[in-house]
Design a protein around this motif. Structure first.
Motif, PDB file in Angstrom:
ATOM      1  N   GLN A 115     -18.772 -29.553  23.224  1.00  0.00           N
ATOM      2  CA  GLN A 115     -19.406 -30.296  22.137  1.00  0.00           C
ATOM      3  C   GLN A 115     -20.469 -31.244  22.661  1.00  0.00           C
ATOM      4  N   LYS A 116     -20.212 -31.867  23.789  1.00  0.00           N
ATOM      5  CA  LYS A 116     -21.202 -32.777  24.382  1.00  0.00           C
ATOM      6  C   LYS A 116     -22.467 -32.010  24.772  1.00  0.00           C
ATOM      7  N   ASN A 153     -23.343 -28.085  16.504  1.00  0.00           N
ATOM      8  CA  ASN A 153     -21.950 -28.464  16.331  1.00  0.00           C
ATOM      9  C   ASN A 153     -21.073 -27.271  16.662  1.00  0.00           C
ATOM     10  N   ASN A 189     -28.391 -30.780  19.103  1.00  0.00           N
ATOM     11  CA  ASN A 189     -28.049 -30.967  17.687  1.00  0.00           C
ATOM     12  C   ASN A 189     -27.264 -29.787  17.123  1.00  0.00           C
ATOM     13  N   SER A 246     -24.214 -30.851  21.530  1.00  0.00           N
ATOM     14  CA  SER A 246     -24.773 -31.935  20.715  1.00  0.00           C
ATOM     15  C   SER A 246     -26.131 -32.395  21.243  1.00  0.00           C
ATOM     16  N   HIS A 247     -26.392 -32.149  22.521  1.00  0.00           N
ATOM     17  CA  HIS A 247     -27.715 -32.460  23.085  1.00  0.00           C
ATOM     18  C   HIS A 247     -28.816 -31.683  22.346  1.00  0.00           C
TER      19      HIS A 247
END
Length: 162
Positions: free
Chosen positions: A113-114, A122, A120, A117-118
């Motif tokens: 997720q990290k 999910n 955008n 998320s960079h």
């Protein structure tokens, strides 16, 4: 007669059999996407099919094909004088996104997720499908292939710098 660096560069940019194989694979995946959109989703009168879900598996294959081609290019054109080739090879955001998505698909990310998320994305909202949209808003796989080819040509230019 010795070949100059310019000759080698032009030859490398002109003849790329791996790229031709990539185009064949992507053409097949485009046909699958077109079939799915035209034949399956168009007759879904009740609206029970989820387009993202249906396209996700095909997008997975495209990302893996892109990653394989990029890894082949990196292996072919490692720059010996560079201390850290990864900065050069991951410098393009779209190229980096392809590698992140491929690692996600192969469960090679410590914190998926990290990493997603960079960009955008999910993990719970079809990250590969949306990643392909991030690479090209119209989900045009041919345009993504053109971006990859442009990146490869930059690497070749640097590799055969005079």
């Amino acid at each position: 007669m010795d070949l100059t660096k310019e000759d080698l560069r032009n030859d490398a940019q002109t003849y790329d059999f791996s790229f031709e194989r990539l185009k064949i694979i992507i053409n097949g995946l485009k046909n699958a996407l077109n079939y799915l959109s035209d034949s399956e989703l168009s007759i879904d009168w009740w609206g029970t099919m989820d387009e993202k879900y249906e396209h996700e598996s095909i997008c997975n294959l495209a990302i893996l094909a892109f990653e394989h081609y990029l890894k082949t290019t990196i292996e072919d054109y490692k720059i010996v004088n560079e201390e850290d080739n990864s900065q050069l090879y991951y410098s393009e955001p779209n190229i980096s996104l392809i590698f992140i998505l491929a690692k996600y698909l192969k469960n090679e990310l410590e914190s998926p997720q990290k990493a997603l998320s960079h960009y955008n994305l999910n993990i719970h909202d079809y990250p590969v499908y949306n990643g392909v949209i991030a690479l090209n808003s119209r989900r045009d796989l041919d345009e993504i292939v053109k971006q990859i080819k442009t990146w490869r040509n930059k690497i070749i230019t640097i590799y055969y710098a005079e």
